[in-house]
Scaffold this motif. Structure first.
Motif, PDB file in Angstrom:
ATOM      1  N   ALA A 137       4.870   2.761 -14.964  1.00  0.00           N
ATOM      2  CA  ALA A 137       6.023   1.969 -14.502  1.00  0.00           C
ATOM      3  C   ALA A 137       6.685   1.382 -15.741  1.00  0.00           C
ATOM      4  O   ALA A 137       6.042   0.644 -16.492  1.00  0.00           O
ATOM      5  N   PHE A 138       7.943   1.732 -15.949  1.00  0.00           N
ATOM      6  CA  PHE A 138       8.661   1.237 -17.129  1.00  0.00           C
ATOM      7  C   PHE A 138       9.715   0.216 -16.719  1.00  0.00           C
ATOM      8  O   PHE A 138      10.427   0.403 -15.739  1.00  0.00           O
ATOM      9  N   LEU A 139       9.809  -0.867 -17.488  1.00  0.00           N
ATOM     10  CA  LEU A 139      10.839  -1.881 -17.235  1.00  0.00           C
ATOM     11  C   LEU A 139      11.430  -2.345 -18.571  1.00  0.00           C
ATOM     12  O   LEU A 139      10.693  -2.649 -19.511  1.00  0.00           O
ATOM     13  N   ALA A 140      12.759  -2.374 -18.643  1.00  0.00           N
ATOM     14  CA  ALA A 140      13.439  -2.922 -19.827  1.00  0.00           C
ATOM     15  C   ALA A 140      13.565  -4.428 -19.629  1.00  0.00           C
ATOM     16  O   ALA A 140      14.268  -4.874 -18.720  1.00  0.00           O
ATOM     17  N   ARG A 141      12.870  -5.227 -20.463  1.00  0.00           N
ATOM     18  CA  ARG A 141      12.788  -6.671 -20.162  1.00  0.00           C
ATOM     19  C   ARG A 141      14.124  -7.411 -20.265  1.00  0.00           C
ATOM     20  O   ARG A 141      14.327  -8.409 -19.582  1.00  0.00           O
ATOM     21  N   HIS A 142      15.013  -6.922 -21.122  1.00  0.00           N
ATOM     22  CA  HIS A 142      16.319  -7.589 -21.230  1.00  0.00           C
ATOM     23  C   HIS A 142      17.356  -6.954 -20.302  1.00  0.00           C
ATOM     24  O   HIS A 142      18.549  -7.264 -20.411  1.00  0.00           O
ATOM     25  N   GLY A 143      16.918  -6.032 -19.432  1.00  0.00           N
ATOM     26  CA  GLY A 143      17.855  -5.296 -18.582  1.00  0.00           C
ATOM     27  C   GLY A 143      18.340  -4.054 -19.312  1.00  0.00           C
ATOM     28  O   GLY A 143      18.269  -3.988 -20.547  1.00  0.00           O
ATOM     29  N   GLN A 144      18.850  -3.097 -18.524  1.00  0.00           N
ATOM     30  CA  GLN A 144      19.278  -1.818 -19.116  1.00  0.00           C
ATOM     31  C   GLN A 144      20.361  -1.979 -20.178  1.00  0.00           C
ATOM     32  O   GLN A 144      20.361  -1.294 -21.182  1.00  0.00           O
ATOM     33  N   GLY A 145      21.297  -2.905 -19.966  1.00  0.00           N
ATOM     34  CA  GLY A 145      22.381  -3.089 -20.939  1.00  0.00           C
ATOM     35  C   GLY A 145      22.098  -4.217 -21.920  1.00  0.00           C
ATOM     36  O   GLY A 145      23.008  -4.720 -22.561  1.00  0.00           O
ATOM     37  N   HIS A 146      20.853  -4.655 -22.016  1.00  0.00           N
ATOM     38  CA  HIS A 146      20.449  -5.830 -22.812  1.00  0.00           C
ATOM     39  C   HIS A 146      21.373  -7.013 -22.499  1.00  0.00           C
ATOM     40  O   HIS A 146      22.113  -7.506 -23.353  1.00  0.00           O
ATOM     41  N   THR A 147      21.283  -7.456 -21.245  1.00  0.00           N
ATOM     42  CA  THR A 147      22.165  -8.525 -20.774  1.00  0.00           C
ATOM     43  C   THR A 147      21.434  -9.866 -20.617  1.00  0.00           C
ATOM     44  O   THR A 147      22.072 -10.871 -20.301  1.00  0.00           O
ATOM     45  N   LEU A 148      20.114  -9.861 -20.785  1.00  0.00           N
ATOM     46  CA  LEU A 148      19.361 -11.104 -20.564  1.00  0.00           C
ATOM     47  C   LEU A 148      18.825 -11.678 -21.873  1.00  0.00           C
ATOM     48  O   LEU A 148      18.154 -10.977 -22.644  1.00  0.00           O
ATOM     49  N   LYS A 208       2.382  -5.598  -8.146  1.00  0.00           N
ATOM     50  CA  LYS A 208       2.645  -4.969  -6.850  1.00  0.00           C
ATOM     51  C   LYS A 208       2.636  -3.450  -6.973  1.00  0.00           C
ATOM     52  O   LYS A 208       2.270  -2.728  -6.046  1.00  0.00           O
ATOM     53  N   LEU A 209       3.060  -2.973  -8.131  1.00  0.00           N
ATOM     54  CA  LEU A 209       3.109  -1.525  -8.354  1.00  0.00           C
ATOM     55  C   LEU A 209       1.745  -0.958  -8.752  1.00  0.00           C
ATOM     56  O   LEU A 209       1.632   0.221  -9.069  1.00  0.00           O
ATOM     57  N   GLY A 210       0.730  -1.811  -8.789  1.00  0.00           N
ATOM     58  CA  GLY A 210      -0.621  -1.325  -9.070  1.00  0.00           C
ATOM     59  C   GLY A 210      -0.946  -1.193 -10.552  1.00  0.00           C
ATOM     60  O   GLY A 210      -1.935  -0.560 -10.926  1.00  0.00           O
ATOM     61  N   VAL A 211      -0.112  -1.814 -11.391  1.00  0.00           N
ATOM     62  CA  VAL A 211      -0.334  -1.708 -12.843  1.00  0.00           C
ATOM     63  C   VAL A 211      -1.585  -2.487 -13.251  1.00  0.00           C
ATOM     64  O   VAL A 211      -1.786  -3.624 -12.841  1.00  0.00           O
ATOM     65  N   SER A 271       0.820  -1.204   0.000  1.00  0.00           N
ATOM     66  CA  SER A 271       0.000   0.000   0.000  1.00  0.00           C
ATOM     67  C   SER A 271       0.858   1.260   0.000  1.00  0.00           C
ATOM     68  O   SER A 271       0.407   2.323  -0.384  1.00  0.00           O
ATOM     69  N   LYS A 272       2.143   1.120   0.423  1.00  0.00           N
ATOM     70  CA  LYS A 272       3.005   2.301   0.457  1.00  0.00           C
ATOM     71  C   LYS A 272       3.788   2.477  -0.838  1.00  0.00           C
ATOM     72  O   LYS A 272       4.454   3.477  -1.039  1.00  0.00           O
ATOM     73  N   LEU A 273       3.749   1.449  -1.693  1.00  0.00           N
ATOM     74  CA  LEU A 273       4.448   1.577  -2.977  1.00  0.00           C
ATOM     75  C   LEU A 273       3.700   2.589  -3.838  1.00  0.00           C
ATOM     76  O   LEU A 273       2.478   2.656  -3.796  1.00  0.00           O
ATOM     77  N   PRO A 274       4.426   3.374  -4.636  1.00  0.00           N
ATOM     78  CA  PRO A 274       3.723   4.282  -5.540  1.00  0.00           C
ATOM     79  C   PRO A 274       2.917   3.456  -6.530  1.00  0.00           C
ATOM     80  O   PRO A 274       3.426   2.481  -7.074  1.00  0.00           O
ATOM     81  N   GLN A 275       1.675   3.759  -6.718  1.00  0.00           N
ATOM     82  CA  GLN A 275       0.833   2.937  -7.568  1.00  0.00           C
ATOM     83  C   GLN A 275       0.811   3.475  -9.002  1.00  0.00           C
ATOM     84  O   GLN A 275       0.386   4.611  -9.241  1.00  0.00           O
ATOM     85  N   ALA A 276       1.280   2.668  -9.926  1.00  0.00           N
ATOM     86  CA  ALA A 276       1.328   3.060 -11.343  1.00  0.00           C
ATOM     87  C   ALA A 276       0.195   2.357 -12.075  1.00  0.00           C
ATOM     88  O   ALA A 276       0.006   1.159 -11.913  1.00  0.00           O
ATOM     89  N   ARG A 277      -0.545   3.082 -12.851  1.00  0.00           N
ATOM     90  CA  ARG A 277      -1.693   2.456 -13.527  1.00  0.00           C
ATOM     91  C   ARG A 277      -1.284   1.714 -14.797  1.00  0.00           C
ATOM     92  O   ARG A 277      -1.896   0.746 -15.189  1.00  0.00           O
ATOM     93  N   GLU A 297      13.747   5.794  -9.754  1.00  0.00           N
ATOM     94  CA  GLU A 297      14.002   4.369  -9.969  1.00  0.00           C
ATOM     95  C   GLU A 297      13.582   3.598  -8.733  1.00  0.00           C
ATOM     96  O   GLU A 297      13.717   4.095  -7.623  1.00  0.00           O
ATOM     97  N   MET A 298      13.109   2.382  -8.933  1.00  0.00           N
ATOM     98  CA  MET A 298      12.758   1.574  -7.771  1.00  0.00           C
ATOM     99  C   MET A 298      13.048   0.091  -8.004  1.00  0.00           C
ATOM    100  O   MET A 298      12.647  -0.461  -9.038  1.00  0.00           O
ATOM    101  N   ALA A 299      13.731  -0.512  -7.035  1.00  0.00           N
ATOM    102  CA  ALA A 299      13.917  -1.969  -7.082  1.00  0.00           C
ATOM    103  C   ALA A 299      12.711  -2.584  -6.382  1.00  0.00           C
ATOM    104  O   ALA A 299      12.326  -2.134  -5.305  1.00  0.00           O
TER     105      ALA A 299
END
Ligand SMILES: CSC[C@H]1O[C@H](OP(=O)(O)O)[C@H](O)[C@@H]1O
Ligand SMILES: Nc1ncnc2[nH]cnc12
Length: 302
Positions: A66-77, A93-96, A15-21, A41-43
């Motif tokens: 809420a934005f996430l790079a699926r392969h990681g920021q440096g495209h490492t995955l 969890k982020l309310g998306v 409930s304390k996490l910022p909620q992103a739609r 940024e948030m982990a």
């Protein structure tokens, strides 16, 4: 601000996490969104381990994203190394409530030329043993996946894409292969025979988990190549994919922005209640730990 776990660290409750739609998952070539305002940024921790990286939280046209790079920021995955469960659980969890997934795809049809946008309505899953459910560990659930893409959200994206001048192809099937190698010519011909429209390596796993998490999901697929079936084109290479991506990444960002302003607050689709009749296990039989772990997803039903 990192979310902390462990006995000595203070944990941040949901409930304390910022909620992103709205969630945006950036694929090959899309690692950040410069147009976000009020950025941080948030982990985010999950019972399924670590997401692909830190989430970038911000607002776009006043809407929390809420934005996430699926392969990681440096495209490492690699596609097979992505922790899809952690990514989607963290989004929940982020309310998306809605996810726009941006992806590079190979085109399996002449009409879907490199640079065009496909907004598929179906998936065909050829991945091999990926972890693609939140359930198990004492709780059984079976969601419907007949229509894996939210048609309401896909409609908004199609309208937005046209408004920013993209050439789009509505509907069709995205075949998700395991990779990381691209297809052989024989496979490519078989896929064409099946009537597949585009091919990629990531989206079906996300779509399955989004449905279990009652999050609307749509793909914004940028055609980057003709795989290896086209008589007058060279077989796909990473160089080819990246070149087309770089030429078109600005277009996908414009589509996201135009889509966000078209989204209202409420959802009328069935995605929001996908779990309503899906959980088989009675609440009394679900182990305590599983209940606690899955609270963001099953909390309203048990
Ligand atoms: C870099 S070419 C192959 C790579 O591109 C696509 O990634 P994404 O879906 O994240 O845009 C494809 O699925 C492969 O992972
Ligand atoms: N031809 C292709 N096959 C699989 N994934 C891709 N991503 C971009 N082009 C692709």
């Amino acid at each position: 601000m990192a979310e902390k776990r462990g006995s000595k660290k203070r944990s941040v409750s949901r409930s304390k996490l910022p909620q992103a739609r709205i969630g945006v998952i950036g694929g090959s070539g899309l690692y950040q969104m410069e147009s976000l305002k009020e950025v941080r940024e948030m982990a985010v921790s999950t019972p399924f381990g670590k997401p692909s990286g830190k989430f970038i939280l911000g607002t776009l046209e006043g809407v929390p994203i809420a934005f996430l790079a699926r392969h990681g920021q440096g495209h490492t995955l690699l596609p097979s190394e992505i922790n899809y469960r952690a990514n989607l659980f963290a989004m929940k969890k982020l309310g998306v409530e809605r996810i726009l997934s941006v992806s590079a795809v190979g085109s399996m049809k002449e009409a879907i030329a490199p640079g065009h946008i496909a907004i598929p309505s179906q998936f065909y899953d050829l991945t091999k043993g990926r972890k693609s459910t939140f359930f198990g560990q004492g709780i059984v659930a079976h969601v419907s996946l007949a229509d894996p893409i939210c048609s309401e959200l896909a409609g908004i994206v199609a309208e937005a894409s046209e408004a920013v001048g993209a050439t789009i192809h509505r509907g069709g099937t995205y075949l998700c292969m395991e990779g990381p190698q691209f297809s052989t010519r024989a496979e490519s011909e078989v896929h064409r025979g099946w009537g597949v429209d585009v091919i990629g390596m990531t989206n079906v796993t996300e779509a399955k988990l989004a449905r279990e998490a009652e999050i609307c999901y749509t793909t914004i697929a940028l055609a980057t190549d003709y795989d290896c079936w086209h008589v007058s084109e060279e077989p796909v290479t990473v160089e080819m994919v990246i070149k087309t991506l770089l030429e078109n990444v600005a277009l996908s960002k414009k589509i996201i922005q135009a889509a966000v302003v078209r989204m209202g607050e409420g959802r009328r689709c069935a995605c929001a209640e996908a779990l309503k009749h899906a959980i088989v296990t009675p609440a009394s039989a679900i182990p305590k730990k599983t209940k606690a772990d899955l609270k963001p997803i099953i909390g309203k039903y048990i």
